[in-house]
Design an enzyme around this catalytic site. Structure first.
Site, PDB file in Angstrom:
ATOM      1  N   HIS A  61       0.732  -1.297  -0.084  1.00 18.40           N
ATOM      2  CA  HIS A  61       0.034  -0.024   0.095  1.00 18.40           C
ATOM      3  C   HIS A  61       0.879   1.390   0.003  1.00 18.40           C
ATOM      4  O   HIS A  61       2.006   1.426   0.558  1.00 18.40           O
ATOM      5  CB  HIS A  61      -1.036  -0.058   1.342  1.00 18.40           C
ATOM      6  CG  HIS A  61      -1.733  -1.032   1.284  1.00 18.40           C
ATOM      7  ND1 HIS A  61      -2.879  -1.236   0.703  1.00 18.40           N
ATOM      8  CD2 HIS A  61      -1.814  -2.406   2.004  1.00 18.40           C
ATOM      9  CE1 HIS A  61      -3.844  -2.460   0.997  1.00 18.40           C
ATOM     10  NE2 HIS A  61      -2.870  -2.841   1.737  1.00 18.40           N
TER      11      HIS A  61
ATOM     12  N   ASP B  50      -1.479   8.780  -1.676  1.00 11.88           N
ATOM     13  CA  ASP B  50      -1.350   9.702  -2.474  1.00 11.88           C
ATOM     14  C   ASP B  50      -2.181  10.851  -2.101  1.00 11.88           C
ATOM     15  O   ASP B  50      -3.174  11.120  -1.957  1.00 11.88           O
ATOM     16  CB  ASP B  50      -1.815   9.229  -4.067  1.00 11.88           C
ATOM     17  CG  ASP B  50      -1.916  10.643  -5.144  1.00 11.88           C
ATOM     18  OD1 ASP B  50      -1.664  11.703  -4.463  1.00 11.88           O
ATOM     19  OD2 ASP B  50      -2.476  10.155  -6.064  1.00 11.88           O
TER      20      ASP B  50
ATOM     21  N   HIS C 190      -3.575  14.703  -2.457  1.00  5.55           N
ATOM     22  CA  HIS C 190      -3.733  15.592  -3.413  1.00  5.55           C
ATOM     23  C   HIS C 190      -3.177  17.003  -2.977  1.00  5.55           C
ATOM     24  O   HIS C 190      -3.317  17.900  -3.770  1.00  5.55           O
ATOM     25  CB  HIS C 190      -5.313  15.627  -3.823  1.00  5.55           C
ATOM     26  CG  HIS C 190      -6.055  14.449  -4.596  1.00  5.55           C
ATOM     27  ND1 HIS C 190      -6.984  14.466  -5.217  1.00  5.55           N
ATOM     28  CD2 HIS C 190      -5.293  13.280  -4.873  1.00  5.55           C
ATOM     29  CE1 HIS C 190      -7.173  13.298  -5.871  1.00  5.55           C
ATOM     30  NE2 HIS C 190      -6.132  12.403  -5.367  1.00  5.55           N
TER      31      HIS C 190
ATOM     32  N   HIS D  76      -5.615   9.072  -1.153  1.00  4.80           N
ATOM     33  CA  HIS D  76      -6.056   7.671  -1.427  1.00  4.80           C
ATOM     34  C   HIS D  76      -4.694   6.924  -1.492  1.00  4.80           C
ATOM     35  O   HIS D  76      -3.501   7.335  -1.750  1.00  4.80           O
ATOM     36  CB  HIS D  76      -7.129   7.752  -2.561  1.00  4.80           C
ATOM     37  CG  HIS D  76      -6.599   8.119  -3.833  1.00  4.80           C
ATOM     38  ND1 HIS D  76      -5.783   7.321  -4.709  1.00  4.80           N
ATOM     39  CD2 HIS D  76      -6.412   9.319  -4.298  1.00  4.80           C
ATOM     40  CE1 HIS D  76      -5.369   8.030  -5.922  1.00  4.80           C
ATOM     41  NE2 HIS D  76      -5.721   9.520  -5.637  1.00  4.80           N
ATOM     42  N   CYS D  77      -5.186   5.504  -1.406  1.00  6.97           N
ATOM     43  CA  CYS D  77      -3.838   4.564  -2.081  1.00  6.97           C
ATOM     44  C   CYS D  77      -3.673   4.548  -3.559  1.00  6.97           C
ATOM     45  O   CYS D  77      -4.792   4.650  -4.137  1.00  6.97           O
ATOM     46  CB  CYS D  77      -4.540   3.162  -1.265  1.00  6.97           C
ATOM     47  SG  CYS D  77      -2.861   1.840  -1.706  1.00  6.97           S
TER      48      CYS D  77
ATOM     49  N   HIS E 295      -8.124  -0.698  -5.012  1.00  5.67           N
ATOM     50  CA  HIS E 295      -7.817  -0.417  -3.601  1.00  5.67           C
ATOM     51  C   HIS E 295      -8.682   0.798  -3.116  1.00  5.67           C
ATOM     52  O   HIS E 295      -9.339   0.813  -1.900  1.00  5.67           O
ATOM     53  CB  HIS E 295      -6.305   0.162  -3.355  1.00  5.67           C
ATOM     54  CG  HIS E 295      -5.418  -1.088  -3.373  1.00  5.67           C
ATOM     55  ND1 HIS E 295      -4.258  -1.196  -2.428  1.00  5.67           N
ATOM     56  CD2 HIS E 295      -5.191  -2.171  -4.151  1.00  5.67           C
ATOM     57  CE1 HIS E 295      -3.678  -2.262  -2.497  1.00  5.67           C
ATOM     58  NE2 HIS E 295      -3.985  -2.752  -3.553  1.00  5.67           N
TER      59      HIS E 295
ATOM     60  N   MET F 236      -9.959   2.621   0.469  1.00  8.08           N
ATOM     61  CA  MET F 236      -8.477   3.346   0.956  1.00  8.08           C
ATOM     62  C   MET F 236      -8.533   4.834   0.383  1.00  8.08           C
ATOM     63  O   MET F 236      -7.869   5.023  -0.560  1.00  8.08           O
ATOM     64  CB  MET F 236      -7.418   2.631   0.292  1.00  8.08           C
ATOM     65  CG  MET F 236      -7.202   1.320   0.919  1.00  8.08           C
ATOM     66  SD  MET F 236      -5.575   0.615   0.861  1.00  8.08           S
ATOM     67  CE  MET F 236      -4.752   1.618   2.066  1.00  8.08           C
TER      68      MET F 236
ATOM     69  N   HIS G 132     -26.816  17.555  -0.713  1.00  6.37           N
ATOM     70  CA  HIS G 132     -27.876  18.362  -0.398  1.00  6.37           C
ATOM     71  C   HIS G 132     -28.437  18.034   0.891  1.00  6.37           C
ATOM     72  O   HIS G 132     -28.515  16.747   1.366  1.00  6.37           O
ATOM     73  CB  HIS G 132     -28.972  17.896  -1.578  1.00  6.37           C
ATOM     74  CG  HIS G 132     -30.536  18.685  -1.295  1.00  6.37           C
ATOM     75  ND1 HIS G 132     -30.634  19.729  -1.622  1.00  6.37           N
ATOM     76  CD2 HIS G 132     -31.646  18.016  -0.480  1.00  6.37           C
ATOM     77  CE1 HIS G 132     -32.006  20.376  -1.204  1.00  6.37           C
ATOM     78  NE2 HIS G 132     -32.445  19.306  -0.455  1.00  6.37           N
TER      79      HIS G 132
ATOM     80  N   GLU H  36     -28.643  25.340  -2.948  1.00  2.89           N
ATOM     81  CA  GLU H  36     -29.581  24.362  -2.468  1.00  2.89           C
ATOM     82  C   GLU H  36     -28.875  22.772  -2.469  1.00  2.89           C
ATOM     83  O   GLU H  36     -28.971  21.863  -1.628  1.00  2.89           O
ATOM     84  CB  GLU H  36     -30.852  24.182  -3.364  1.00  2.89           C
ATOM     85  CG  GLU H  36     -30.613  24.110  -4.759  1.00  2.89           C
ATOM     86  CD  GLU H  36     -31.714  24.214  -5.676  1.00  2.89           C
ATOM     87  OE1 GLU H  36     -32.714  23.480  -5.231  1.00  2.89           O
ATOM     88  OE2 GLU H  36     -31.722  25.033  -6.585  1.00  2.89           O
ATOM     89  N   THR H  37     -28.225  22.673  -3.709  1.00  2.00           N
ATOM     90  CA  THR H  37     -27.296  21.654  -3.827  1.00  2.00           C
ATOM     91  C   THR H  37     -25.836  21.824  -4.450  1.00  2.00           C
ATOM     92  O   THR H  37     -25.734  23.008  -5.000  1.00  2.00           O
ATOM     93  CB  THR H  37     -27.904  20.581  -4.921  1.00  2.00           C
ATOM     94  OG1 THR H  37     -29.332  20.126  -4.302  1.00  2.00           O
ATOM     95  CG2 THR H  37     -27.134  19.430  -5.080  1.00  2.00           C
TER      96      THR H  37
ATOM     97  N   HIS I  42     -27.799  14.049  -3.922  1.00  4.92           N
ATOM     98  CA  HIS I  42     -29.195  14.239  -4.578  1.00  4.92           C
ATOM     99  C   HIS I  42     -29.367  13.774  -6.093  1.00  4.92           C
ATOM    100  O   HIS I  42     -30.124  14.214  -6.698  1.00  4.92           O
ATOM    101  CB  HIS I  42     -29.602  15.782  -4.853  1.00  4.92           C
ATOM    102  CG  HIS I  42     -30.881  16.117  -4.694  1.00  4.92           C
ATOM    103  ND1 HIS I  42     -32.052  15.631  -5.641  1.00  4.92           N
ATOM    104  CD2 HIS I  42     -31.668  16.593  -3.561  1.00  4.92           C
ATOM    105  CE1 HIS I  42     -33.123  16.148  -5.259  1.00  4.92           C
ATOM    106  NE2 HIS I  42     -33.078  16.613  -4.006  1.00  4.92           N
TER     107      HIS I  42
END
Length: 374
Positions: A126, A129, A131, A166-167, A177, A182, A287, A311-312, A338
């Site tokens: 494993h 990463d 971001h 994430h992996c 993964h 993950m 939402h 709203e969303t 939503h």
């Protein structure tokens, strides 16, 4: 014990390798990294954090106190079977045992120092990463570890916002993964804290982290979900379902109902709640039924002005966003994706239980339901 080289042979080896562990396929650490002089951060103070299970977050300051610090975290990779629904189980791969992985919170200009542990009882290589990080595949090229190994990575948090981690061990292992659990999120707060579109300070009373995830559990011919003894046993069956691009489950925080009923998030009338929402793989549309996004950082980047009164909002696959709402009425609020098919049929629903006094000026039932007359 497989060698690191065996863990890096890539997708081509998957067809001939007897075990999936041989086919991680992540890139080796960049040669330039080994040749560079180490950074001297010995003068910076260190702050050790204890990570907690989402939707909660570890203790933190909303406004930075003093200059940059080195934030120390430790995460253990846990491979285990998890229950997605009453009739569905999955061989999960997780950061610290939870889906999603824990929320990490630092300030812009701080350093993140992570000790990543892959216990010997695990079966897979494993890595991680970020971001939020710069270079080496977000740290993925410097953190690939086999079972029984650990690694320490440090990076500078140069950009304010919410970011997925994430992996990403490489090749076909990456999506497998990720949809096996993950992924998580890190929030990098501006040193001065959050601000609205006019630059005025904004604070929150509570913070909840909602990690949305899509899963692909195979079925037998009779429609029964299959169970497997370990992750590699179900790999080929799971990939066949993944390639349909049709999830069997789309859930918040690792299971259908994980944030509903007696596990609902809580708040009080008059409190401002910051919701962090991540989706590492698919687009989503959060939402809050009966509420709004007072301030929404839809892309999760705090140096961009927030939008108002949504709203969303839209969370792009592979990203995280943030929404702030002040609750004005008591009751049970449904927080949903939503795409209502995904919310109702696949599981992407959470609840917020809000205590306080009702305000009839905002909403009042003038006539209770009665039979139709006339």
């Amino acid at each position: 014990m497989f060698t690191r080289r065996a863990a890096l042979v890539g997708a081509a080896a998957l067809a001939s390798a007897p075990l999936v562990i041989r086919a991680a396929g992540a890139e080796e650490a960049p040669a330039q990294a080994a040749a560079a002089a180490p950074a001297d951060l010995s003068s910076l103070p260190r702050v050790k954090h204890k990570l907690v299970v989402p939707p909660f977050a570890h203790a933190h300051e909303q406004v930075a106190i003093g200059g940059p610090v080195i934030n120390e975290f430790e995460m253990r990779i846990v491979e285990k079977e998890v229950q997605l629904d009453e009739d569905a189980w999955m061989q999960a791969m997780t950061f610290d045992g939870s889906i999603p992985g824990p929320l990490m919170i630092v300030h812009e200009g701080d350093y993140v120092e992570l000790t990543l542990v892959n216990p010997a009882e695990n079966t897979m290589p494993h890595n991680i990463d970020f971001h939020a990080a710069t270079g080496a595949l977000g740290g993925g090229g410097l953190t690939l570890i086999n079972p029984g190994e650990q690694v320490v990575l440090r990076f500078k948090a140069t950009r304010a916002g919410t970011f997925v981690y994430h992996c990403a061990p490489g090749g076909p292992m990456i999506p497998w993964h990720v949809v096996s659990g993950m992924a998580g999120c890190i929030m990098v707060l501006p040193r001065e804290g959050l601000t609205d579109a006019q630059g005025k300070p904004v604070r929150y009373d509570r913070l909840y982290y909602i990690g949305e995830s899509d899963h692909y559990v195979p079925k037998d011919a009779d429609g029964t979900y299959r169970r497997y003894a370990d992750p590699s046993e179900g790999y080929e069956d799971m990939v066949a379902v993944m390639d349909t691009l049709t999830p069997s489950h789309i859930v918040f925080n690792g299971a259908v109902g994980a944030l509903t009923g007696d596990k609902a998030m809580k708040a009080n009338v008059g409190e401002r709640v910051l919701f962090i929402h991540s989706q590492p793989n698919r687009d989503s549309r959060p939402h809050l039924i009966g509420g709004h996004g007072d301030l929404v950082w839809e892309t999760g980047k705090f140096r961009n002005p927030p939008q108002r009164d949504l709203e969303t909002w839209f969370i792009r696959g592979g990203s995280a966003g943030a929404a702030l709402y002040e609750f004005l009425q008591p009751g049970v609020y449904a927080y949903v994706n939503h795409n209502l098919i995904e919310a109702v049929h696949k599981g992407a629903t959470a609840h917020v239980l809000v205590e306080g006094a009702w305000n009839n000026d905002l909403m009042e039932q003038l006539v209770a339901p009665t039979g139709v007359t006339g």
